[in-house]
Write a protein that holds these residues in place. Sequence first.
Motif, short mmCIF file in Angstrom:
data_model
loop_
_atom_site.label_atom_id
_atom_site.label_comp_id
_atom_site.label_asym_id
_atom_site.label_seq_id
_atom_site.Cartn_x
_atom_site.Cartn_y
_atom_site.Cartn_z
N GLY A 26 -42.10 90.99 -48.59
CA GLY A 26 -41.74 92.37 -48.23
C GLY A 26 -40.81 93.02 -49.23
N ALA A 27 -39.91 92.23 -49.79
CA ALA A 27 -38.95 92.76 -50.76
C ALA A 27 -39.61 93.10 -52.10
N ARG A 28 -40.78 92.52 -52.35
CA ARG A 28 -41.42 92.69 -53.65
C ARG A 28 -42.72 93.49 -53.59
N THR A 29 -42.96 94.17 -52.46
CA THR A 29 -44.16 94.97 -52.31
C THR A 29 -43.79 96.36 -51.82
N SER A 30 -44.78 97.22 -51.73
CA SER A 30 -44.55 98.57 -51.22
C SER A 30 -45.82 99.05 -50.52
N GLY A 31 -45.69 100.19 -49.88
CA GLY A 31 -46.84 100.84 -49.26
C GLY A 31 -47.47 100.02 -48.13
N SER A 32 -48.79 100.06 -48.08
CA SER A 32 -49.50 99.40 -46.98
C SER A 32 -49.36 97.88 -47.03
N LEU A 33 -49.21 97.32 -48.22
CA LEU A 33 -49.01 95.87 -48.33
C LEU A 33 -47.66 95.48 -47.74
N ARG A 34 -46.64 96.27 -48.00
CA ARG A 34 -45.32 95.99 -47.40
C ARG A 34 -45.39 96.13 -45.88
N ALA A 35 -46.10 97.12 -45.40
CA ALA A 35 -46.23 97.31 -43.94
C ALA A 35 -46.92 96.09 -43.32
N LEU A 36 -47.95 95.60 -43.97
CA LEU A 36 -48.67 94.41 -43.50
C LEU A 36 -47.75 93.19 -43.52
N ALA A 37 -46.98 93.03 -44.58
CA ALA A 37 -46.05 91.92 -44.69
C ALA A 37 -44.95 92.02 -43.65
N THR A 38 -44.50 93.22 -43.36
CA THR A 38 -43.46 93.42 -42.35
C THR A 38 -43.97 93.03 -40.97
N ARG A 39 -45.21 93.40 -40.65
CA ARG A 39 -45.79 92.99 -39.36
C ARG A 39 -45.91 91.47 -39.29
N ALA A 40 -46.29 90.84 -40.38
CA ALA A 40 -46.39 89.38 -40.41
C ALA A 40 -45.00 88.75 -40.25
N PHE A 41 -44.02 89.30 -40.94
CA PHE A 41 -42.64 88.83 -40.83
C PHE A 41 -42.18 88.88 -39.37
N ASP A 42 -42.42 90.02 -38.72
CA ASP A 42 -42.02 90.18 -37.32
C ASP A 42 -42.75 89.20 -36.40
N ALA A 43 -44.03 88.98 -36.65
CA ALA A 43 -44.81 88.05 -35.83
C ALA A 43 -44.29 86.62 -35.99
N HIS A 44 -43.97 86.24 -37.21
CA HIS A 44 -43.45 84.88 -37.44
C HIS A 44 -42.05 84.72 -36.86
N ARG A 45 -41.23 85.75 -36.91
CA ARG A 45 -39.91 85.67 -36.27
C ARG A 45 -40.06 85.49 -34.76
N ALA A 46 -41.01 86.21 -34.17
CA ALA A 46 -41.23 86.09 -32.73
C ALA A 46 -41.70 84.68 -32.38
N ARG A 47 -42.64 84.13 -33.15
CA ARG A 47 -43.11 82.76 -32.91
C ARG A 47 -41.96 81.77 -33.11
N ARG A 48 -41.16 81.99 -34.12
CA ARG A 48 -40.01 81.12 -34.38
C ARG A 48 -39.10 81.08 -33.16
N ASP A 49 -38.80 82.26 -32.62
CA ASP A 49 -37.92 82.33 -31.46
C ASP A 49 -38.55 81.68 -30.23
N GLN A 50 -39.85 81.84 -30.06
CA GLN A 50 -40.55 81.19 -28.94
C GLN A 50 -40.49 79.67 -29.08
N LEU A 51 -40.71 79.18 -30.28
CA LEU A 51 -40.68 77.74 -30.50
C LEU A 51 -39.29 77.17 -30.22
N ARG A 52 -38.26 77.87 -30.66
CA ARG A 52 -36.89 77.42 -30.37
C ARG A 52 -36.69 77.30 -28.86
N ALA A 53 -37.18 78.29 -28.12
CA ALA A 53 -37.03 78.27 -26.66
C ALA A 53 -37.84 77.12 -26.04
N LEU A 54 -39.04 76.90 -26.56
CA LEU A 54 -39.86 75.79 -26.04
C LEU A 54 -39.18 74.44 -26.28
N ILE A 55 -38.58 74.29 -27.43
CA ILE A 55 -37.91 73.02 -27.77
C ILE A 55 -36.67 72.82 -26.90
#
Length: 149
Positions: A26-55
Amino acid sequence: MSDDLDKLRKALAAEHAAVFAYGLIGARTSGSLRALATRAFDAHRARRDQLRALITGRGGQPVEPEASYALPAVPTGAAAAVRLAVHVEAGMTAAYLELAAGEDAALRKYAALAMQESVTRSYSFRPAITAFPGLPEATPQPSGTTPGG
């Protein structure tokens, strides 16, 4: 069920690495690619938080993120950022594949959905079909030989 905890921890470790990689993308892209990377970043953060809770819900201790992660390459442009994103998603698919073999049926379902999301994200970065996402590519056999013989 401690085997499931180990699998959850491995998936969490992979999510930590994915969050790191997508922060860099995300820090090294712009435009639609950055938007796509930001959505992926948010999705992985959400999964990370879910996994922490499951553990922790199973009485386990979650793994903590590393300060930094070794990446196959630091993206210097859009094409390299896409390659890294596809690499990350393939790794996530593999991490969840192990969890899909766990004892707990609810965790197997969770893992299957996470793998589906990773494959879909990978496809959004590079629309290509991989026969078995998350598994190593088959090595072509020399002509005139048969597998296993």
